[in-house]
Design a protein around this motif. Sequence first.
Motif, PDB file in Angstrom:
ATOM      1  N   ARG A   1      18.565  83.242 -37.809  1.00 44.38           N
ATOM      2  CA  ARG A   1      17.442  83.016 -38.730  1.00 44.38           C
ATOM      3  C   ARG A   1      17.017  81.555 -38.720  1.00 44.38           C
ATOM      4  N   ASP A   2      17.993  80.648 -38.737  1.00 41.23           N
ATOM      5  CA  ASP A   2      17.686  79.213 -38.701  1.00 41.23           C
ATOM      6  C   ASP A   2      17.021  78.831 -37.381  1.00 41.23           C
TER       7      ASP A   2
ATOM      8  N   ARG B   1      13.423  79.935 -37.631  1.00 47.15           N
ATOM      9  CA  ARG B   1      12.680  79.039 -38.508  1.00 47.15           C
ATOM     10  C   ARG B   1      12.362  77.716 -37.828  1.00 47.15           C
TER      11      ARG B   1
ATOM     12  N   ILE C   1      14.810  90.065 -38.867  1.00 44.83           N
ATOM     13  CA  ILE C   1      14.771  88.657 -39.262  1.00 44.83           C
ATOM     14  C   ILE C   1      13.569  87.966 -38.628  1.00 44.83           C
TER      15      ILE C   1
ATOM     16  N   SER D   1      10.284  89.135 -40.175  1.00 46.97           N
ATOM     17  CA  SER D   1      10.173  88.654 -41.555  1.00 46.97           C
ATOM     18  C   SER D   1       9.828  87.170 -41.598  1.00 46.97           C
ATOM     19  N   GLU D   2      10.462  86.385 -40.751  1.00 43.92           N
ATOM     20  CA  GLU D   2      10.205  84.951 -40.746  1.00 43.92           C
ATOM     21  C   GLU D   2       8.799  84.646 -40.249  1.00 43.92           C
ATOM     22  N   CYS D   3       8.338  85.375 -39.224  1.00 48.19           N
ATOM     23  CA  CYS D   3       6.970  85.169 -38.730  1.00 48.19           C
ATOM     24  C   CYS D   3       5.945  85.526 -39.808  1.00 48.19           C
TER      25      CYS D   3
ATOM     26  N   ALA E   1       5.830  82.910 -42.566  1.00 51.57           N
ATOM     27  CA  ALA E   1       5.202  81.664 -42.132  1.00 51.57           C
ATOM     28  C   ALA E   1       3.710  81.814 -41.901  1.00 51.57           C
TER      29      ALA E   1
END
Length: 398
Positions: free
Chosen positions: A13-14, A17, A78, A81-83, A86
């Motif tokens: 996940r990091d 990001r 993950i 979700s992160e895309c 953002a």
Amino acid sequence: MSLSFTPDELRFRDEVRAFIAARLSPELRRASSLNVSFFSYPDIVTPWQRALHERGWVAPGWPQEHGGPGWTATQRWIFESECAAAGAPQLSPMGIKMVGPVLMRFGTSEQKKFYLPRILSGEDRWCQGYSEPGSGSDLASLKTRAVRHGDHYIVNGTKIWTTHAHFANRMFALVRTSDEPRQQDGISFLLIDMASPGITIRPITMISGDHDVNQVFFDGVEVPVTNLVGEEGRGWTCGKYLLEFERGGGINSPKLRHALEKVRELANSDLSCKAISHPEIATKLSDIELDVQTLEFLELRVLSALQRGENPGPVSSVLKLRASEIHQAISRVGVEMIGQNALVEERRRPLHALNDEPIIPEELLSVVARHLNGRANTIFGGSSEIQRDIIAKQVLGL
């Protein structure tokens, strides 16, 4: 919904990001936020797809042997979700999530070798040749005909509601190659070069003022027989398989959650006169939140099936039905909150290219247009009525 991640998953996940922070520019974020159609304009999506391709992250659901990252279902969740959180541009699903899986399943080795890398790189932009005038929900009645002459098919007919055909250089199409008692048995799946002589594209302007869809005419278009996917007359099998991925092969809940959060921010701002203080608005937002959570659980279940090498199956109709209805609910409550500003119409497109001062705050500029475009969500990819029929027959056994 709360998910517990392992240390390795948290590191992943990091990593995601950090990549987004480094490669997703403020200009792309703004352009994506002002994109009111289901697909992103090429000038928005191309730089983002190029960055993802360099990292090998264009097609999260593809197996490694075809250029995918080989992620687990959790990693894919993950990443998506992160895309979404953002505000990253959404890649066109036509190649990656639709014709790509069909080629992997039914394509020849030559077709896979040629087309799949071009889908990943973005060199090929695809459009879908399914619906016709008079053949939408009853797709098996399609009349666009392909007649074989030697090593080519000659295609005549028309397709309609063809999203981004004006940007595409390739089309995957269902065409009639024979007349059979059972209509589905005379249909074949062809790959068509949009630069072929005899193709005419006529724009269709949406109610919002956007040019997203088109009518495409074929007048004696030559298509090599090598562009036939699967067996002649068995295209209905390919087409149904593709629709499972169109309806349920992606992950929509993170994008819907992001859209809901943007509407919630609006509800808490002065731009909507603190609409969150109205019980009716607060109740609607809470109801949508519950719907998104339910969709999340169902999508995770389907992701697990895909991880095991299964296709989505008829549950894809549940996903398509609920995702499209939730999308409309979010955009509808957004319009309800902005009051008289909903009467302001900005007809110039694309919105992200406007340089002068907008009539209303930029945060409100896309609210109505997104809502109007979203009215088609419960029609394209199979109408909600069709999805309910499939659910009744194939899921509930009624």
